[in-house]
Design an enzyme around this catalytic site. Structure first.
Site, PDB file in Angstrom:
ATOM      1  N   SER A   7       0.848  -1.199   0.000  1.00 17.69           N
ATOM      2  CA  SER A   7       0.000   0.000   0.000  1.00 17.69           C
ATOM      3  C   SER A   7       0.875   1.237   0.000  1.00 17.69           C
ATOM      4  CB  SER A   7      -0.881   0.009   1.250  1.00 17.69           C
ATOM      5  OG  SER A   7      -1.403   1.305   1.446  1.00 17.69           O
ATOM      6  N   HIS A  32      -1.418  -1.518  -4.100  1.00 14.00           N
ATOM      7  CA  HIS A  32      -2.668  -1.183  -3.395  1.00 14.00           C
ATOM      8  C   HIS A  32      -2.740   0.326  -3.215  1.00 14.00           C
ATOM      9  CE1 HIS A  32      -6.034  -2.259  -0.693  1.00 14.00           C
ATOM     10  NE2 HIS A  32      -5.591  -1.295   0.118  1.00 14.00           N
ATOM     11  N   ASP A  34      -4.969   3.376  -1.758  1.00 16.50           N
ATOM     12  CA  ASP A  34      -6.027   3.691  -0.796  1.00 16.50           C
ATOM     13  C   ASP A  34      -6.606   5.081  -1.026  1.00 16.50           C
ATOM     14  OD1 ASP A  34      -6.103   1.418   1.085  1.00 16.50           O
ATOM     15  OD2 ASP A  34      -4.015   1.946   1.469  1.00 16.50           O
ATOM     16  N   MET A  36      -9.241   7.807   0.297  1.00 16.98           N
ATOM     17  CA  MET A  36     -10.037   8.168   1.484  1.00 16.98           C
ATOM     18  C   MET A  36     -10.587   9.571   1.299  1.00 16.98           C
ATOM     19  SD  MET A  36      -7.424   6.992   4.457  1.00 16.98           S
ATOM     20  CE  MET A  36      -6.574   5.416   4.416  1.00 16.98           C
ATOM     21  N   HIS A  65      -8.575   0.722  -3.550  1.00 17.55           N
ATOM     22  CA  HIS A  65      -9.438   0.499  -2.386  1.00 17.55           C
ATOM     23  C   HIS A  65     -10.153   1.802  -2.060  1.00 17.55           C
ATOM     24  CE1 HIS A  65      -9.516  -0.495   2.238  1.00 17.55           C
ATOM     25  NE2 HIS A  65     -10.732  -0.466   1.710  1.00 17.55           N
ATOM     26  N   MET A  67     -12.304   3.969   0.046  1.00 20.57           N
ATOM     27  CA  MET A  67     -12.905   4.219   1.364  1.00 20.57           C
ATOM     28  C   MET A  67     -13.611   5.559   1.287  1.00 20.57           C
ATOM     29  SD  MET A  67      -9.680   2.819   3.559  1.00 20.57           S
ATOM     30  CE  MET A  67      -8.586   3.068   2.171  1.00 20.57           C
ATOM     31  N   MET A 138     -11.306  -6.208   6.131  1.00 24.17           N
ATOM     32  CA  MET A 138     -10.455  -5.237   6.843  1.00 24.17           C
ATOM     33  C   MET A 138     -10.041  -5.837   8.186  1.00 24.17           C
ATOM     34  SD  MET A 138      -9.947  -2.614   4.928  1.00 24.17           S
ATOM     35  CE  MET A 138      -8.971  -1.743   6.172  1.00 24.17           C
ATOM     36  N   ASP A 172      -6.274  -6.512   4.988  1.00 19.77           N
ATOM     37  CA  ASP A 172      -5.686  -5.171   4.930  1.00 19.77           C
ATOM     38  C   ASP A 172      -5.692  -4.553   6.321  1.00 19.77           C
ATOM     39  OD1 ASP A 172      -4.943  -2.587   4.299  1.00 19.77           O
ATOM     40  OD2 ASP A 172      -6.676  -2.159   3.022  1.00 19.77           O
TER      41      ASP A 172
HETATM   42  C1  DX5 Z   1      -6.103   1.489   5.980  1.00 27.99           C
HETATM   43  C2  DX5 Z   1      -5.741   1.155   4.557  1.00 27.99           C
HETATM   44  C3  DX5 Z   1      -4.578   0.264   4.445  1.00 27.99           C
HETATM   45  C4  DX5 Z   1      -3.279   0.772   5.024  1.00 27.99           C
HETATM   46  C5  DX5 Z   1      -2.629  -0.415   5.669  1.00 27.99           C
HETATM   47  O1  DX5 Z   1      -7.381   1.999   6.045  1.00 27.99           O
HETATM   48  O2  DX5 Z   1      -6.820   0.528   3.887  1.00 27.99           O
HETATM   49  O3  DX5 Z   1      -4.371  -0.215   3.101  1.00 27.99           O
HETATM   50  O4  DX5 Z   1      -2.400   1.337   4.089  1.00 27.99           O
HETATM   51  O5  DX5 Z   1      -1.530   0.014   6.383  1.00 27.99           O
HETATM   52  P1  DX5 Z   1      -0.736  -0.921   7.398  1.00 27.99           P
HETATM   53  O6  DX5 Z   1      -0.210  -2.091   6.619  1.00 27.99           O
HETATM   54  O7  DX5 Z   1       0.334  -0.006   7.908  1.00 27.99           O
HETATM   55  O8  DX5 Z   1      -1.704  -1.354   8.469  1.00 27.99           O
HETATM   56 ZN    ZN Z   2      -6.451  -0.436   1.880  1.00 31.84          ZN
END
Ligand code: DX5
Ligand code: ZN
Length: 213
Positions: A7, A32, A34, A36, A65, A67, A138, A172
């Site tokens: 990620s 990956h 993310d 948000m 991903h 969110m 998750m 994740d």
């Molecule tokens: C959190 C994200 C993850 C995040 C994971 O909401 O969806 O993908 O980057 O990070 P680590 O591996 O540090 O928990």
């Molecule tokens: Zn993620």
């Protein structure tokens, strides 16, 4: 197929090209990404311009991903910018919208993932298992990297795996050299690592993480 999905939330964003190269060198098949929005989760990350930049420097599978609320508003643009796989949250859409989302993304020739937050039971995804390519369980509350892996989530991974032998199951949050083995044994096969990949003393590979004692 088993792979790491590093990620880039935990990457050095000032050197993103070199960080993507590290992902390629590790033999990982996925990047990956993310997204948000500060509404679905209490944090804001990055979006379209960064996605284009990542696409321009790698042929790896771009695993997005989402969110965000109303993820379905953005599928078309994300696909046009080069996303290979779109994962939305079950909690963000109504039942009919989920069905339409799966149909739309597949019609565009891309892969679909559906994700569940820690408080959503495994059974909630059962109606969609034949419509998706991947379920993302998750293992932390979404929103931030660097949180602690929730071992209780493995019951959900096992329940989904028992119901469907072939769907990809991604985990994740808090994945490291210890928790990856637990998730692998539960039946997960795609492992997202942020901190565990980019902040590790040396760049990990899936073989090393799964096999080292
Ligand atoms: C959190 C994200 C993850 C995040 C994971 O909401 O969806 O993908 O980057 O990070 P680590 O591996 O540090 O928990
Ligand atoms: Zn993620």
């Amino acid at each position: 197929m088993k792979t790491l999905a590093p990620s880039i939330l935990a990457a050095d964003l000032l050197n993103l090209g070199a960080e993507i190269k590290k992902i390629e060198d590790s033999g990982s098949k996925y990047v990956h990404f993310d997204v948000m929005d500060g509404v679905f989760v209490p944090n804001i990350s990055f979006g379209m311009p960064v996605l284009s930049a990542v696409r321009s420097c790698t042929d790896l599978t771009l695993d997005v991903h989402l969110m965000i609320v109303k993820p379905n508003k953005y599928f078309k643009e994300l696909i046009s910018l080069g996303a290979d796989m779109l994962t939305f949250h079950l909690e963000a859409l109504e039942h009919n919208e989920i069905i339409e989302a799966c149909e739309f993304i597949h019609k565009e020739g891309k892969r679909v993932g559906i994700s569940i937050k820690p408080n959503t039971p495994a059974e909630a995804v059962f109606p969609y298992l034949d419509m998706v390519d991947m379920v993302l369980v998750m293992t932390v509350e979404p929103g931030f990297g660097g949180q602690k892996f929730m071992t209780q989530m493995m019951e959900k991974v096992k329940a989904i795996r028992a119901k469907n032998a072939t769907v990809d199951i991604q985990v994740d949050g808090g994945i490291n050299n210890e928790t990856i083995k637990v998730a692998n044994e539960a039946g997960a096969n795609i492992f997202v690592l942020g901190t565990g990949f980019f902040k590790a003393p040396s760049t990990p590979t899936i073989e090393a993480l799964l096999n080292e004692k």
